[in-house]
Design a protein around this motif. Structure first.
Motif, mmCIF file in Angstrom:
data_model
loop_
_atom_site.group_PDB
_atom_site.id
_atom_site.type_symbol
_atom_site.label_atom_id
_atom_site.label_comp_id
_atom_site.label_asym_id
_atom_site.label_seq_id
_atom_site.Cartn_x
_atom_site.Cartn_y
_atom_site.Cartn_z
ATOM 1 N N LEU A 1 33.518 38.592 43.267
ATOM 2 C CA LEU A 1 32.367 38.745 42.369
ATOM 3 C C LEU A 1 32.746 39.649 41.185
ATOM 4 C CD1 LEU A 1 29.317 37.932 42.264
ATOM 5 C CD2 LEU A 1 28.804 40.080 43.420
ATOM 6 N N ALA A 2 33.395 40.766 41.482
ATOM 7 C CA ALA A 2 33.774 41.718 40.423
ATOM 8 C C ALA A 2 34.738 41.059 39.440
ATOM 9 C CB ALA A 2 34.404 42.962 41.042
ATOM 10 N N ASP A 3 35.700 40.353 39.981
ATOM 11 C CA ASP A 3 36.715 39.717 39.150
ATOM 12 C C ASP A 3 36.103 38.651 38.224
ATOM 13 O OD1 ASP A 3 39.521 39.436 38.630
ATOM 14 O OD2 ASP A 3 39.291 37.414 39.485
ATOM 15 N N ARG A 4 35.297 37.773 38.826
ATOM 16 C CA ARG A 4 34.716 36.677 38.037
ATOM 17 C C ARG A 4 33.703 37.198 37.008
ATOM 18 N NH1 ARG A 4 33.990 31.667 40.375
ATOM 19 N NH2 ARG A 4 33.227 31.135 38.295
ATOM 20 N N LEU A 5 32.882 38.166 37.424
ATOM 21 C CA LEU A 5 31.876 38.693 36.480
ATOM 22 C C LEU A 5 32.552 39.419 35.327
ATOM 23 C CD1 LEU A 5 28.936 39.960 38.749
ATOM 24 C CD2 LEU A 5 29.103 37.829 37.437
ATOM 25 N N ALA A 6 33.656 40.118 35.602
ATOM 26 C CA ALA A 6 34.371 40.820 34.519
ATOM 27 C C ALA A 6 34.820 39.815 33.465
ATOM 28 C CB ALA A 6 35.564 41.582 35.081
ATOM 29 N N SER A 7 35.356 38.677 33.895
ATOM 30 C CA SER A 7 35.834 37.734 32.877
ATOM 31 C C SER A 7 34.667 37.020 32.200
ATOM 32 C CB SER A 7 36.893 36.787 33.458
ATOM 33 O OG SER A 7 36.283 35.738 34.134
#
Ligand SMILES: Nc1nc2c(c(=O)[nH]1)N[C@H]1C(S)=C(S)[C@@H](COP(=O)(O)OP(=O)(O)OC[C@H]3O[C@@H](n4cnc5c(N)ncnc54)[C@H](O)[C@@H]3O)O[C@H]1N2
Ligand code: MOO
Ligand SMILES: [Mg+2]
Length: 396
Positions: free
Chosen positions: A227-233
């Motif tokens: 979730l953190a990775d995808r939301l950051a991008s």
């Protein structure tokens, strides 16, 4: 807990700053105007014949003359002609410039024409009749479409008439719609017994399309790191993220914590309302995140009440005028929170707008929304709502 009015006003204090761009008139439908459109000429630009018939000089008619020799013809699109003989007439057509020497038009229905002579067959001809006078509608330089106009078909017609082949409009925000949850499969997949198909992001996409915004669709599983990775991008490449699900008290409801970890400043979480209590709203310097509760009715309500008005205001559109309706039947709702009641609206012969309650079986009952066309906002400080009482309604 935060009231509906306060939550709404917080969202409106964090509008996007969107630049303007120039688009072709043919591509401008539904967009928001950023530069006023003004009349380049008077409306109408010349004294315009408003009926097909003959043009005469009223002073001749006033002497009692009723038969006028036809001296010529003024068609629309021809340069202005002149009636040289005050005792004669010219045939004149709708849309033509009024010939010089003519001040009154008589319709074909009110004359007979034989052997080149027009005879007026009715009485009561008035000076200046059937002439659409130059500048009576608008003057050159008048503002026709103010900044913030939504370019609907009639606005497009006005822009065309004053020669605006291009228009300055607000750039559309880049919006990502993100569903979250391991129980969700896509529309073209067959759910297992413990799964369901995702629908919220499709609803949101349809809703935003009505504003001309073509949002992208994404799905993220219930894994904090993913979730953190995808939301950051997604934050890097969008102006607005609209999430659905994962904002309540469950053990896989990671959305608020992850957004905070990514540096999105929480502006509020939870509103004293039903449905949609767990709504989360946050911002960065130039981005906005709405994390909507996953229950489908909550998603729809939060879209109508907060997200769409937010996007409209960010585009620079004037707010939609409030709509009200009267309850058709009494309603009781005890909790001290704002209740958004799904209603079906009917327009009555006496002019009233009636709201027929469709409470359904709660915020997961989205089949109920098929029959409803709006939510009625019932205030938190009241628990009995009588038939005939009027309240505001919210829809798409
Ligand atoms: N102990 C508590 N439990 C819950 C509370 C609470 O305050 N305390 N709030 C309830 C309310 S109100 C709501 S609304 C939901 C909100 O839940 P989440 O935002 O965390 O959403 P999920 O848990 O992910 O899912 C809830 C529900 O919605 C369905 N869902 C989610 N996404 C979609 C989608 N894209 N399309 C269709 N349906 C979707 C999901 O399958 C769940 O059934 O929490 C209550 N619980
Ligand atoms: O947003 Mo929740 O609907 O109140 O289920
Ligand atoms: Mg949950």
């Amino acid at each position: 807990m935060l009231s509906v009015a306060d939550a709404f006003s917080i969202t409106q204090q964090h509008l996007l700053t969107l630049p303007a761009e120039t688009v072709l008139l043919t591509e401008a439908t539904g967009r928001t105007l950023r530069e006023a459109v003004r009349a380049d000429r008077d409306f109408p630009p010349f004294n315009r014949v408003a009926m097909d018939g003959i043009g005469i000089q009223f002073s001749t008619y006033a002497t009692g003359q009723r038969i006028f020799p036809v001296a010529g013809r003024q068609l629309a699109g021809q340069p202005q002609q002149t009636l040289t003989d005050a005792g004669a007439c010219l045939e004149v057509m709708t849309g033509a410039i009024l010939p010089d020497g003519i001040d009154t038009v008589v319709r074909y229905e009110d004359i007979t024409v034989t052997d080149g002579q027009a005879t007026v067959t009715i009485s009561g001809i008035e000076l200046g009749q059937h002439i659409h006078r130059q500048a009576v509608d608008r003057r050159a330089g008048d503002e026709l479409l103010p900044v913030g106009t939504r370019l609907d078909p009639s606005a497009i017609a006005v822009a065309a008439s004053v020669g605006q082949a291009t228009l300055s409009v607000t750039v559309l925000p880049r919006v990502a719609l993100i569903s979250t949850g391991d129980e969700l499969v896509d529309v073209d997949e067959t759910p297992l017994p413990y799964q369901i198909r995702r629908s919220n992001t499709y609803m949101l996409r349809a809703s935003l399309l009505t504003m001309g915004i073509s949002a992208t669709l994404h799905h993220i599983i219930d894994d904090e790191a993913v979730l953190a990775d995808r939301l950051a991008s997604l934050l890097e490449t969008n102006d607005v993220l609209i999430l659905s699900g994962g904002v309540s008290a469950g053990k896989a409801d990671f959305v608020p914590a992850v957004l905070t970890q990514l540096g999105v400043q929480k502006q509020f979480h939870q509103i004293a309302q039903r449905p949609g209590k767990p709504l989360w709203f946050g911002t960065t310097a130039d981005k906005t995140v709405f994390a909507l509760p996953g229950n489908p009715v909550s998603t729809v309500l939060c879209a109508y009440r907060y997200v769409l008005p937010y996007l409209r205001a960010s585009l620079g559109l004037a707010p939609a005028p409030p709509r009200y309706a009267q309850l058709a039947t009494p309603v009781t709702f005890k909790p001290a929170v704002t209740y958004f009641l799904p209603v079906r609206l009917t327009s009555e012969p006496d002019g009233r707008m009636l709201a027929h309650p469709l409470p359904g079986s709660g915020s997961a009952d989205f089949a109920n929304l098929l029959a409803a066309d709006a939510f009625m906002e019932l205030p938190a400080d009241q628990s009995s709502f009588g038939a005939g009482e009027a309240f505001r309604v919210w829809g798409n």
